[in-house]
Write a protein that holds these residues in place. Structure first.
Motif, PDB file in Angstrom:
ATOM      1  N   THR A   1      28.043  50.713  46.499  1.00 56.29           N
ATOM      2  CA  THR A   1      28.559  49.382  46.809  1.00 56.29           C
ATOM      3  C   THR A   1      30.074  49.477  46.882  1.00 56.29           C
ATOM      4  O   THR A   1      30.710  50.035  45.989  1.00 56.29           O
ATOM      5  CB  THR A   1      28.142  48.380  45.728  1.00 56.29           C
ATOM      6  OG1 THR A   1      26.718  48.345  45.670  1.00 56.29           O
ATOM      7  CG2 THR A   1      28.654  46.989  46.060  1.00 56.29           C
TER       8      THR A   1
ATOM      9  N   ASN B   1      31.549  44.644  47.016  1.00 53.36           N
ATOM     10  CA  ASN B   1      30.415  43.740  47.267  1.00 53.36           C
ATOM     11  C   ASN B   1      29.645  44.011  48.555  1.00 53.36           C
ATOM     12  O   ASN B   1      28.831  43.192  48.972  1.00 53.36           O
ATOM     13  CB  ASN B   1      30.857  42.269  47.288  1.00 53.36           C
ATOM     14  CG  ASN B   1      31.329  41.811  45.916  1.00 53.36           C
ATOM     15  OD1 ASN B   1      30.700  42.148  44.916  1.00 53.36           O
ATOM     16  ND2 ASN B   1      32.428  41.074  45.883  1.00 53.36           N
ATOM     17  N   THR B   2      29.941  45.121  49.176  1.00 56.45           N
ATOM     18  CA  THR B   2      29.262  45.451  50.424  1.00 56.45           C
ATOM     19  C   THR B   2      28.345  46.643  50.180  1.00 56.45           C
ATOM     20  O   THR B   2      28.782  47.651  49.623  1.00 56.45           O
ATOM     21  CB  THR B   2      30.313  45.787  51.504  1.00 56.45           C
ATOM     22  OG1 THR B   2      31.246  44.705  51.563  1.00 56.45           O
ATOM     23  CG2 THR B   2      29.680  46.001  52.846  1.00 56.45           C
ATOM     24  N   ASN B   3      27.077  46.522  50.579  1.00 53.43           N
ATOM     25  CA  ASN B   3      26.123  47.602  50.339  1.00 53.43           C
ATOM     26  C   ASN B   3      26.236  48.684  51.396  1.00 53.43           C
ATOM     27  O   ASN B   3      26.282  48.395  52.588  1.00 53.43           O
ATOM     28  CB  ASN B   3      24.688  47.063  50.342  1.00 53.43           C
ATOM     29  CG  ASN B   3      24.442  46.170  49.151  1.00 53.43           C
ATOM     30  OD1 ASN B   3      24.857  46.485  48.039  1.00 53.43           O
ATOM     31  ND2 ASN B   3      23.781  45.041  49.392  1.00 53.43           N
TER      32      ASN B   3
END
Lengths: 346, 346, 346, 346
Positions: free
Chosen positions: D35, D38-40
């Protein structure tokens, strides 16, 4: 299945011909069908508000055609549109001295919604010439202006407010309003023009609940010209499920005819076939879903798709090319109907 | 030469700083010069209509800068613009509760005239959220809508009429109107922003005689934001002829200074030199033309160019790139001045 | 004046008809003038490289016309262009079986430079149909593809490299390359089409020193089609100064003719007048500048404008509308010359 | 039902994460999940060609995110993209001295397909500076050029041929190719970026059967960057039918739990529910259709929709706004990965 709330899902189409069987003899509804240069024209006159269809009293002219990327077809539709638009002007008793404001609704940056702005780009505008005191405008030209209000999502303004403001200040005698529509029928996409004097709801094609643009609001006649360019996802899923039954019915029938025994079972021609399945057959094929009527099926699909949270539209892949052709076609048709001096094919 | 009609040719500039010597002490004119992040700001307040300049009573803020294609410079100008725009809002006693309509004048299809429409494309619009009864808009955002009226040559409509109509129907509390201007000075092109509350004449940059957009017409404050993006041909020919004399004067002076004897005679630095030619020297260099004043020279050039029948504009070759940068810069500056929550650099 | 460096300033025009007197009888130069539907056509064949003009051996066809916003005129120019393009194909022995790649040079985002990309948008492309093994293309259509290389300032790539790469991979038999040109004559702007088989220098209209696109580079015939859409500032200032003398001469002459005694002295018709001032008269009017020849005057203007540091171009105000019409006109002309089945007016 | 030809309908997705269960332990497949802000990010490395998925050996990085119209989110995704693109460059051993050509596939005139051309518009191009012998480019900038090949339907040319030609002539060291993709999953639309070094098939998003752009074809590394912007109609109809069963299963389960007895039966949260219907329940709900597997169901829908003769795509209504944001985001991410001197947020 009974636990699913089958609340009435509103049928949604901007096209009057989608809403009822034109062959029915309905009180207060006059239907006239003609053909102009291979182009089908259906002229529906509602002599009263038809509440059950949600349609107002007035004239609805529907021009249906095939692929406008074909040159001959393209020219034929210009001719038909020009003739029908002139008929609408006559019906509304609008003579050549009346000033026209042409308005293109929709979003120029979204391909299927850009029809209105693109048509306006090809409108022959003359108002500023009429406004010059020192210039005498050549005979055969009408006083025409044009306008692109943009969409609420971009401007923050209601198109109906913008239009009312401009109408009050610039005082045209009537409006022609062009917009992309939502179709409830996949076969009509980019293949139908509807002319009506009963007003138009901006953003109908891709947004909901906008204030309507009508003669009532503005105090002058409003001729709206719409083309269905998109279809909503719910309708298309519903259609596909209904088509499954139609195709099943068709296959069942043809397979039993001896003459067709050796033919391939699945045919591309099932569309004109009338579905004749029994309730049992429907249930066998599609279970409880098979016996839902159109509104129940749409309500179910609406409910299933809602949590996806996506507001999807469906368009043909080649929509950019079709919109380009349609805009130029409609611009030519309007120009030749408005100005005596604009021969068709210019 | 006397047979040429030297009728007064009107000096034409939309920029107040082009019109008079800011160092002069003129009655009713207050001038304040500051620097914000390497960007020069001249704040001119006319306490009365200054008829001799054709300028109305009000505030004129001129922001001057260099190449906005430089990233640091670009950010500095956003900051300066945001600060000055907020100062203008304070001067006009416009608080955060006041609703703003941002209008982009000009022709999106003509590169140097597309500034207004392009700025509007980057404005943060919120009005439709404020209009939704069920939505409470986050604090720190103002009620903002936007609009692109198009140009008279395309729509047939006067922009001032369109704007008045929309203002009446949608009721904003004040306007910000963006337009490309005509410069009377080649050095200012794409390097100056003028803010004023005295109104704007649509199409000033590329057309004449349009109805003005002013507080008087609309009943609400009008902040106009203009950037000179074009210069007219007459001005630029006049400037070139005047520059010939300036360069001649510069060369004459430098060649006589012993310390410069070996330096190249022609310098690229002559521009800041003050021309000191005698009337005889001017006549020797440029004949009767050499002794015409600015207005007489412009009248002559106007007369000579008229039969060409061409209405020409002059722009930098890279105007498309400059307009792109300026539009995005001005959009950011306006957004951060209008909405407390929009920090600069977003 | 002698201290100004009057170094030879290179005359710069992409149009062969601007470069020499067509009535002169020059060795190796064949000139043929015709008129097609009120449109003037000058066919110049250089039987050798004419170094003094900087022009290569080959055919130069110049089509001159008036305002293409007039419908009749518009149609006439399509016809003339189609005929002359077919003549060029014959001259180059290119038959209907030969595959054509149409290339639009220039910057689609800069109005006067967008002619090439806009023309390409209206070219009828068929190559992908010919490439489908299962499709047999209808007779009367040529194998045509198209391409827009963009400009070096945006892509970082030389257009000539891009074109050579594509030609090598896709193997057309000849090219048609469209570009906006720089004019050295204000009257020709947007009123001339030049066809030539001698190659084209991308960006000639607004940039310098690009690699040329020629048959030599690519190994296949290159037909270039150019329209002057801009004029450089130096030329236009020079023209204006020369026009001052012409007008002065005209006024002097007419004022002395008794029959004109009462007529207004300044006429809009001076342009066709041949200037007959003596050196003394020139000096009286314009001093030393009055007796400079064209090249000296351009050198002076170049020197004076250099420190401004601005690379300016001059265009008509309505350039966006003119480019729109010209692009569609040229597209129609090319389509009807390339495809037997495309009748004119489609 | 048995008379319908349930021939295998090919699963069609350009996204590797759509094709298999990432939690499975498959030989030769390495999966790494992280991550970033907050971005996968899912990094899949195929150590061998995985024929059963139709995917080549190589690295597939999938970045998943929510609404990029949120400013914080927007900045986070730029950071994640920049980091992952730099990781891809390292994986491919491409250092700062290597020259990059950025290519935008797709059709600029069709909103959902315009991602590639729009990204290219915001790429920082430097090649022409490196090509100038007299200019020394500042440290921290890579040699970058860019290109927009257009689509076959417009140019008549295969994009792969155009690219190969340009690569041969202009000799970049590696490519970054951006394209809109077709998704097989409605939730991923405009919410996923896939980076891979295994090549890309131009027009995959909206057309089929184009020649692929791969390292094999071009001889240099090809990094492709794709975003699913459309979903095909067949997939979406299939999904909707499957969702009917999922919702039915969810409703059945929740209605039986005493704690939920009073809650509304239909929940918007059914999507994460795992469908647990028996074959009998499926048949009750959807008849024979209920027991078709994914491929059989798609085959049926394909067959039913074929005679409509429409090639439809499905997009979100607000696709124009999303594409605008995504293009600018991806442009910033690429610029900051390619040039050391471009800090993020510039």
């Amino acid at each position: 299945m009974h636990e699913i709330d089958l609340k009435k899902f509103n049928v949604r189409s901007d096209l009057v011909v989608d809403l009822f069987n034109l062959d029915d003899d309905i009180d207060g509804v006059k239907v006239k069908k003609t053909t102009i240069k291979n182009t089908n024209v259906i002229d529906v006159e509602l002599e009263r508000d038809v509440l059950e269809l949600g349609k107002r009293k007035g004239k609805y002219i529907t021009i249906s055609f095939n692929d406008v990327t074909d040159t001959t077809n393209y020219q034929n539709v210009i001719t038909a549109l020009s003739i029908e638009l002139k008929e609408m002007l006559e019906y509304l008793k609008i003579d050549d001295s009346k000033k026209c404001l042409v308005i293109g609704l929709g979003n120029k940056d979204s391909t299927p919604d850009s029809l209105g702005p693109k048509v306006v780009d090809s409108i022959l505008v003359t108002k500023y010439l009429f406004d010059l005191s020192e210039v005498e405008v050549e005979k055969g030209y009408r006083n025409v202006s044009s306008f692109i209000p943009g969409v609420t999502g971009v401007t923050g303004l209601e198109s109906a407010d913008v239009i009312r403001g401009i109408v009050k200040e610039t005082k045209p005698d009537f409006l022609i309003v062009i917009d992309a529509l939502l179709s409830s029928s996949i076969e009509r996409i980019n293949k139908t023009i509807q002319l009506t004097n009963t007003g138009i709801s901006p953003g109908a094609g891709v947004m909901q609940n906008r204030k309507e643009v009508t003669e009532e609001l503005l105090g002058i006649p409003v001729i709206s010209l719409g083309v269905p360019t998109v279809i909503d996802l719910i309708t298309i899923v519903k259609d596909t499920i209904k088509f499954m039954m139609k195709q099943f019915s068709y296959n069942k029938e043809t397979i039993n005819k001896s003459s067709r025994k050796l033919a391939p079972v699945t045919s591309i021609n099932y569309l004109n076939h009338e579905e004749k399945l029994t309730n049992e057959e429907k249930e066998k094929l599609l279970g409880m879903v098979g016996n839902l009527d159109d509104d129940e099926l749409k309500a179910l699909i609406f409910e299933v798709l809602t949590p996806i949270g996506f507001n999807m539209i469906v368009t043909p892949k080649e929509v950019d090319f079709q919109i380009e052709k349609l805009s130029s076609l409609i611009g030519s048709g309007i120009n030749s109907a408005l100005h005596k001096n604009k021969r068709i094919n210019n």
